[in-house]
Design a protein around this motif. Sequence first.
Motif, PDB file in Angstrom:
ATOM      1  N   LEU A   1       0.814  -1.210   0.000  1.00  0.00           N
ATOM      2  CA  LEU A   1       0.000   0.000   0.000  1.00  0.00           C
ATOM      3  C   LEU A   1       0.850   1.263   0.000  1.00  0.00           C
ATOM      4  N   GLY A   2       1.796   1.340   0.935  1.00  0.00           N
ATOM      5  CA  GLY A   2       2.651   2.515   1.025  1.00  0.00           C
ATOM      6  C   GLY A   2       3.427   2.743  -0.269  1.00  0.00           C
ATOM      7  N   GLY A   3       3.962   1.671  -0.815  1.00  0.00           N
ATOM      8  CA  GLY A   3       4.714   1.777  -2.070  1.00  0.00           C
ATOM      9  C   GLY A   3       3.839   2.246  -3.218  1.00  0.00           C
ATOM     10  N   SER A   4       2.613   1.737  -3.261  1.00  0.00           N
ATOM     11  CA  SER A   4       1.697   2.142  -4.340  1.00  0.00           C
ATOM     12  C   SER A   4       1.300   3.605  -4.199  1.00  0.00           C
ATOM     13  N   VAL A   5       1.094   4.068  -2.945  1.00  0.00           N
ATOM     14  CA  VAL A   5       0.776   5.479  -2.735  1.00  0.00           C
ATOM     15  C   VAL A   5       1.931   6.343  -3.242  1.00  0.00           C
ATOM     16  N   GLY A   6       3.164   5.947  -2.878  1.00  0.00           N
ATOM     17  CA  GLY A   6       4.335   6.719  -3.310  1.00  0.00           C
ATOM     18  C   GLY A   6       4.463   6.773  -4.826  1.00  0.00           C
ATOM     19  N   LEU A   7       4.308   5.640  -5.472  1.00  0.00           N
ATOM     20  CA  LEU A   7       4.425   5.593  -6.938  1.00  0.00           C
ATOM     21  C   LEU A   7       3.274   6.345  -7.606  1.00  0.00           C
TER      22      LEU A   7
ATOM     23  N   ARG B   1      15.805  -0.064   2.266  1.00  0.00           N
ATOM     24  CA  ARG B   1      16.786  -0.159   1.185  1.00  0.00           C
ATOM     25  C   ARG B   1      16.089  -0.395  -0.156  1.00  0.00           C
ATOM     26  N   ARG B   2      15.186  -1.361  -0.146  1.00  0.00           N
ATOM     27  CA  ARG B   2      14.504  -1.722  -1.394  1.00  0.00           C
ATOM     28  C   ARG B   2      13.614  -0.571  -1.877  1.00  0.00           C
ATOM     29  N   ALA B   3      12.996   0.135  -0.925  1.00  0.00           N
ATOM     30  CA  ALA B   3      12.139   1.274  -1.278  1.00  0.00           C
ATOM     31  C   ALA B   3      12.958   2.371  -1.953  1.00  0.00           C
ATOM     32  N   ALA B   4      14.181   2.572  -1.460  1.00  0.00           N
ATOM     33  CA  ALA B   4      15.054   3.582  -2.067  1.00  0.00           C
ATOM     34  C   ALA B   4      15.458   3.148  -3.473  1.00  0.00           C
ATOM     35  N   GLU B   5      15.790   1.855  -3.620  1.00  0.00           N
ATOM     36  CA  GLU B   5      16.170   1.345  -4.948  1.00  0.00           C
ATOM     37  C   GLU B   5      15.040   1.511  -5.964  1.00  0.00           C
ATOM     38  N   ARG B   6      13.793   1.182  -5.538  1.00  0.00           N
ATOM     39  CA  ARG B   6      12.663   1.285  -6.471  1.00  0.00           C
ATOM     40  C   ARG B   6      12.149   2.724  -6.591  1.00  0.00           C
TER      41      ARG B   6
ATOM     42  N   ALA C   1       5.856  -5.029  -4.198  1.00  0.00           N
ATOM     43  CA  ALA C   1       4.493  -5.352  -4.646  1.00  0.00           C
ATOM     44  C   ALA C   1       3.726  -4.145  -5.185  1.00  0.00           C
ATOM     45  N   GLY C   2       4.129  -2.942  -4.803  1.00  0.00           N
ATOM     46  CA  GLY C   2       3.334  -1.766  -5.150  1.00  0.00           C
ATOM     47  C   GLY C   2       3.421  -1.371  -6.616  1.00  0.00           C
ATOM     48  N   PHE C   3       2.368  -0.703  -7.099  1.00  0.00           N
ATOM     49  CA  PHE C   3       2.366  -0.158  -8.453  1.00  0.00           C
ATOM     50  C   PHE C   3       1.421   1.050  -8.486  1.00  0.00           C
ATOM     51  N   PRO C   4       1.669   1.991  -9.398  1.00  0.00           N
ATOM     52  CA  PRO C   4       0.979   3.288  -9.310  1.00  0.00           C
ATOM     53  C   PRO C   4      -0.518   3.248  -9.580  1.00  0.00           C
ATOM     54  N   HIS C   5      -1.006   2.235 -10.293  1.00  0.00           N
ATOM     55  CA  HIS C   5      -2.431   2.244 -10.653  1.00  0.00           C
ATOM     56  C   HIS C   5      -3.300   1.425  -9.709  1.00  0.00           C
ATOM     57  N   LEU C   6      -2.770   1.063  -8.551  1.00  0.00           N
ATOM     58  CA  LEU C   6      -3.525   0.207  -7.641  1.00  0.00           C
ATOM     59  C   LEU C   6      -4.892   0.788  -7.279  1.00  0.00           C
ATOM     60  N   PHE C   7      -4.984   2.117  -7.205  1.00  0.00           N
ATOM     61  CA  PHE C   7      -6.211   2.732  -6.680  1.00  0.00           C
ATOM     62  C   PHE C   7      -7.207   3.147  -7.759  1.00  0.00           C
ATOM     63  N   ARG C   8      -6.821   2.966  -9.015  1.00  0.00           N
ATOM     64  CA  ARG C   8      -7.654   3.436 -10.117  1.00  0.00           C
ATOM     65  C   ARG C   8      -8.997   2.712 -10.152  1.00  0.00           C
ATOM     66  N   HIS C   9     -10.075   3.487 -10.218  1.00  0.00           N
ATOM     67  CA  HIS C   9     -11.452   2.961 -10.222  1.00  0.00           C
ATOM     68  C   HIS C   9     -11.769   2.139  -8.978  1.00  0.00           C
TER      69      HIS C   9
END
Lengths: 302, 302
Positions: A14-20, A42-47, A132-140
Motif C-alpha cells: 500500500l505505502g509503495g503504491s501510494v508513493g508511486l 533499502r529496497r524502497a530507495a532502490e525502487r 508489490a506496489g504499483f501506481p495504478h492500484l487505486f484506479r477505479h
Amino acid sequence: MSFQRVTIIGLGLLGGSVGLAIAEFLPGCATTGYDADPAVRRRAAERGLVGRVCETAAEAVSDAELVIFCVPVGAMENAACEVADALPAGVIVTDVGSSKEAVGEALRAALPHATVIPAHPVAGTERSGPDAGFPHLFRHRWCILTPPADADPEAVDKVAAFWKALGADVELMDGAHHDLVLAVTSHIPHLIAYTIVGTASDLEQVTRSEVIKYSAGGFRDFTRIAASDPTMWRDVFLTNREAVLEMLGRFTEDLTALQRAIRRSDGDALFELFTRTRDIRRSIVEQGQDDARPDFGRSDHG
Amino acid sequence: MSFQRVTIIGLGLLGGSVGLAIAEFLPGCATTGYDADPAVRRRAAERGLVGRVCETAAEAVSDAELVIFCVPVGAMENAACEVADALPAGVIVTDVGSSKEAVGEALRAALPHATVIPAHPVAGTERSGPDAGFPHLFRHRWCILTPPADADPEAVDKVAAFWKALGADVELMDGAHHDLVLAVTSHIPHLIAYTIVGTASDLEQVTRSEVIKYSAGGFRDFTRIAASDPTMWRDVFLTNREAVLEMLGRFTEDLTALQRAIRRSDGDALFELFTRTRDIRRSIVEQGQDDARPDFGRSDHG
C-alpha cells in the motif's frame, strides 16, 4: 493541489503504491518515507517508492503536510507514537487500514494535536512488501474516508481530493458502518478462504498433491486470497472483532441451512439460492469492480 | 487417432468446448451433437460447435464410436435412456460430470451394453450455454477418468488419448476417491461462495449497493464462482451428497476454531494459519494450475 509534502510511514504494497501513484499523478508533490525494516527501506530507495527514504520516522515527518500510515492496523498506534513529538503544527494524518473504528481511536489518542482523517482504499492484491506496489492500484477503486463527526471539513476535502488525484473514487462513511460493510465484503471472504485452504491441507483422505493438482475446480481462487499478508490480516481480525463475529454468525447460519438442504436432497432450495447469487455478479461487473472476462481471462480464448 | 466419429450430447460450455477442441486438435474426426433445448441446437449450429447438429439424440449417436454426455449430472440417466436403443455396437460412452460415482452407476444402468468410461475434465468458467465454449478450455487442465475395476483397458487408453489430444493431462482414479477430492477442491468452494454471496445480499445493516461497491476487498472473487450454472451445481450437491457433507463438517469445525481464536483475540493462532496457507498457493502457481500475476492480472501494472 492539496499537498506539497507527503510522508508515507510503511513502504509495503500500500505505502509503495501510494508513493508511486503520487510520483505519477501529483508530480509536484515531494514525498518522504520510512519503514521500520531496514531491508524494506533499502529496497524502497532502490525502487524509488518515495523521493527520500529516511532513517527515522521522526525525520520523515519533520516538514510534512500530510502523513499517511501504511502499516498493519495493529501497528498503527506504535507508529503514531514514534512521530508524535516530531509532527509539524497543522499536519493532517490519514492511513490505509482495513478496520477504521479501532485505527481512528488509536491515531487520535496517540496524536491529540493532529487532524486525523482515517481512510481505507478498498484495493490490494495478494502480494506484499516493497516490491508489490504499483501506481495504478487505486484506479477505479473506492476509497472510504471515516472522519469523526467533528472533523474539519476543509481537511476532509483535502484528503478526498488527494485520493481522487490518485485515481480513486471517494466515499464518506461512519467508522462503525465501514467496519460492518468491510466485514462482509472483505474480512469474512478472507477468513473463509484461509479456513478452507487450511482444511484442505490438513485432510488425511485427500493428499496435498491432489488438492494442488485439481485446484482449477474453484479452490485455486481461495488460495489466492489466502496468500495475503498474514500480519495484516491477523490485525484486521483482532481490531474488527465484533463486526466480523456478527457477520460470521450470519454466514454460518446460512451455511447450516444449505447443509440441511443437501442432507434432505432439497434441490429446489439449492437451485433458488444458486440462481439468486448471479445478479450480484452482474452488478459488480457493470460497475467496473471486476473483469467480465470468464475465469478472469485465465483461460485462453484464442 | 482414437475415434473417427464422436457424438456430443449437451451443447453448453463443456459440450461446446469439446466440439470446438475436436475441430481444432482432431480435424479428421467427425462430430455430431444434440441438445434437448431447440434454442441451444440452433445456436450450436450457428457457432459450428459440432459438424452436424441433430434433431434427436438417437439420430446423433447412430454411427458414433464415442458418445460424450455433457449434461448436468442429474440429467445423465435420462439422456442415456434416450439413446439406449440407438447406440451402435461397440460404442464407448463417457461424460464430463463433476461427480463420478453416481454418474457412473446411472450410465452403466441405462446402457448395459456400452463400454462406460466416466471422465471429469477439471476445467470450466462461470459462463454457461452454447456461447460459452472455447477450444482451449482443457489445455493444461487435468481430466480424471474413473473406469470401473473391470473396464476394458483398451477402451480406457482410447478415452485417455482422446482427452490428451484435446490438451488435457489425464489421471486415473477410483470414482469414490474422485468424489472426495473434488468435494474439497471444487464442490465445497462453490457451496461456500454461493452461501456468502447469499448472506451478503440478505443483510439489513449493509445495503446491496454497498456490497457491490466495495466488493474489491475479496468478495468479488466469490461472486464469480457463485455465478456458475445453478442446475449443474444443484445436481452436483445432490449426487455427491455424502462426500460434500463430510468435507463440509471438516470445514465448519475449522471455521469454529478460528471464530473462537478471534473471540479470544488469539493472534498467534490466526497468524499461524494465515502463514501456513501461503505454501499451497505457491505450489498451485508452480504447477501451472493458476496465473501468478497478482490479482489475476486484473490490476493494471502499467
